[in-house]
Scaffold this motif. Structure first.
Motif, PDB file in Angstrom:
ATOM      1  N   LYS A 180       4.941   7.222   2.284  1.00 58.24           N
ATOM      2  CA  LYS A 180       4.216   8.327   2.932  1.00 58.24           C
ATOM      3  C   LYS A 180       4.180   8.190   4.464  1.00 58.24           C
ATOM      4  O   LYS A 180       3.158   8.462   5.102  1.00 58.24           O
ATOM      5  N   ASP A 207       6.784  10.729  -0.706  1.00 54.96           N
ATOM      6  CA  ASP A 207       5.352  11.021  -0.638  1.00 54.96           C
ATOM      7  C   ASP A 207       4.647  10.902  -1.985  1.00 54.96           C
ATOM      8  O   ASP A 207       3.418  10.838  -2.028  1.00 54.96           O
ATOM      9  N   THR A 235       3.299   9.071  -5.111  1.00 56.72           N
ATOM     10  CA  THR A 235       2.911   7.679  -5.362  1.00 56.72           C
ATOM     11  C   THR A 235       3.765   7.015  -6.429  1.00 56.72           C
ATOM     12  O   THR A 235       4.214   5.878  -6.258  1.00 56.72           O
ATOM     13  N   THR A 293       5.196   0.041   2.074  1.00 56.79           N
ATOM     14  CA  THR A 293       4.404   1.269   2.132  1.00 56.79           C
ATOM     15  C   THR A 293       5.253   2.466   1.710  1.00 56.79           C
ATOM     16  O   THR A 293       6.386   2.324   1.252  1.00 56.79           O
ATOM     17  N   ASN A 324      -2.567   3.148   4.037  1.00 55.59           N
ATOM     18  CA  ASN A 324      -3.915   3.319   4.595  1.00 55.59           C
ATOM     19  C   ASN A 324      -5.002   2.567   3.838  1.00 55.59           C
ATOM     20  O   ASN A 324      -6.189   2.850   4.035  1.00 55.59           O
ATOM     21  N   SER A 325      -4.639   1.619   2.988  1.00 59.33           N
ATOM     22  CA  SER A 325      -5.643   0.885   2.211  1.00 59.33           C
ATOM     23  C   SER A 325      -6.450  -0.025   3.139  1.00 59.33           C
ATOM     24  O   SER A 325      -5.896  -0.941   3.757  1.00 59.33           O
ATOM     25  N   CYS A 336       9.208   0.901   4.436  1.00 57.69           N
ATOM     26  CA  CYS A 336       8.506   2.165   4.173  1.00 57.69           C
ATOM     27  C   CYS A 336       9.398   3.086   3.354  1.00 57.69           C
ATOM     28  O   CYS A 336      10.416   3.597   3.848  1.00 57.69           O
ATOM     29  N   GLY A 341       1.589   5.266   7.226  1.00 61.07           N
ATOM     30  CA  GLY A 341       0.161   5.307   7.509  1.00 61.07           C
ATOM     31  C   GLY A 341      -0.269   4.410   8.657  1.00 61.07           C
ATOM     32  O   GLY A 341       0.517   4.086   9.550  1.00 61.07           O
ATOM     33  N   SER A 395       0.857  -1.189   0.000  1.00 60.57           N
ATOM     34  CA  SER A 395       0.000   0.000   0.000  1.00 60.57           C
ATOM     35  C   SER A 395       0.890   1.234   0.000  1.00 60.57           C
ATOM     36  O   SER A 395       1.621   1.469   0.964  1.00 60.57           O
ATOM     37  N   THR A 396       0.841   2.019  -1.063  1.00 62.47           N
ATOM     38  CA  THR A 396       1.727   3.189  -1.139  1.00 62.47           C
ATOM     39  C   THR A 396       1.436   4.186  -0.022  1.00 62.47           C
ATOM     40  O   THR A 396       2.346   4.811   0.506  1.00 62.47           O
ATOM     41  N   SER A 397       0.165   4.313   0.358  1.00 63.20           N
ATOM     42  CA  SER A 397      -0.219   5.272   1.401  1.00 63.20           C
ATOM     43  C   SER A 397      -0.095   4.685   2.801  1.00 63.20           C
ATOM     44  O   SER A 397       0.007   5.414   3.785  1.00 63.20           O
TER      45      SER A 397
END
Length: 198
Positions: A146, A167, A169, A144, A122-123, A163, A149, A118-120
């Motif tokens: 960003k 930031d 994507t 991840t 937060n998925s 991580c 998350g 999940s790049t954010s």
């Protein structure tokens, strides 16, 4: 103008990878050890993500089941992003949040590894998959960016958080692909030693 934008993409991508290398070397080594140990013990790796991260999950599974850079026996990895009937049935009958967690519950066993992308960070459906994996005494490798998350806060000390310190994507996804290749190479070296060209 177009050429300048293209050059800017290449330069930013290269700079992000260079910055990421020292930050991610240790967690990548831990991920390789965790996955190699699982595979050596007869366990498997399940992978999930959305969009470009879904493609990365499939890419990873293909490298293990097929091959990375050398001939070897197939390794058990499954991308949970590919079965349209499972995905649409679960999304329709339950919720989109459960499309991966149901598969973890169906296929995951203690000692397996979940590659959660999940790049954010937060998925929601990737977070649900992590919850299901931890309930089944699986280990998690999270890719991840960003800042990590919510996923970064879910992981245990036995899990691995990779991580990307970025930031944007597109840049995070580009580093994720390099990370996937590092992991595949590391697994091959752990299995066979040496370099593919030796």
């Amino acid at each position: 103008m177009t050429n300048q934008r293209i050059l800017a993409h290449f330069h930013e991508s290269a700079e992000t990878k260079i910055q990421s290398a020292t930050v991610l070397a240790q967690p990548l080594a831990q991920a390789i050890e965790l996955m190699f140990s699982a595979l050596s013990n007869g366990n498997k790796i399940l992978a999930c993500g959305n969009g470009g991260s879904a493609a990365d999950a499939q890419h990873f599974a293909a490298e293990l089941v097929g091959r990375f850079e050398r001939e070897r026996f197939p390794l058990p990895a499954l991308a949970m992003t590919t079965d349209s009937s499972i995905l649409t049935a679960v999304a329709n009958d339950y919720s989109y949040r459960e499309i991966f967690s149901k598969q973890v519950q169906a296929f995951g066993q203690a000692g397996d590894v979940l590659l959660a992308i999940s790049t954010s960070g937060n998925s929601a459906n990737v977070m649900a998959a992590i919850e299901a994996a931890l309930e089944r005494e699986m280990r998690v490798v999270a890719l991840t960016g960003k800042g990590g998350g919510a996923i970064g806060k879910m992981l245990t000390d036995a899990d691995v958080h990779i991580c990307v310190p970025a930031d944007r994507t597109a840049r995070i996804q580009e580093v994720h692909l390099t990370c996937i290749h590092c992991i595949c190479d590391g697994i091959d070296v752990a299995l066979f030693g040496g370099d593919v060209n030796e």
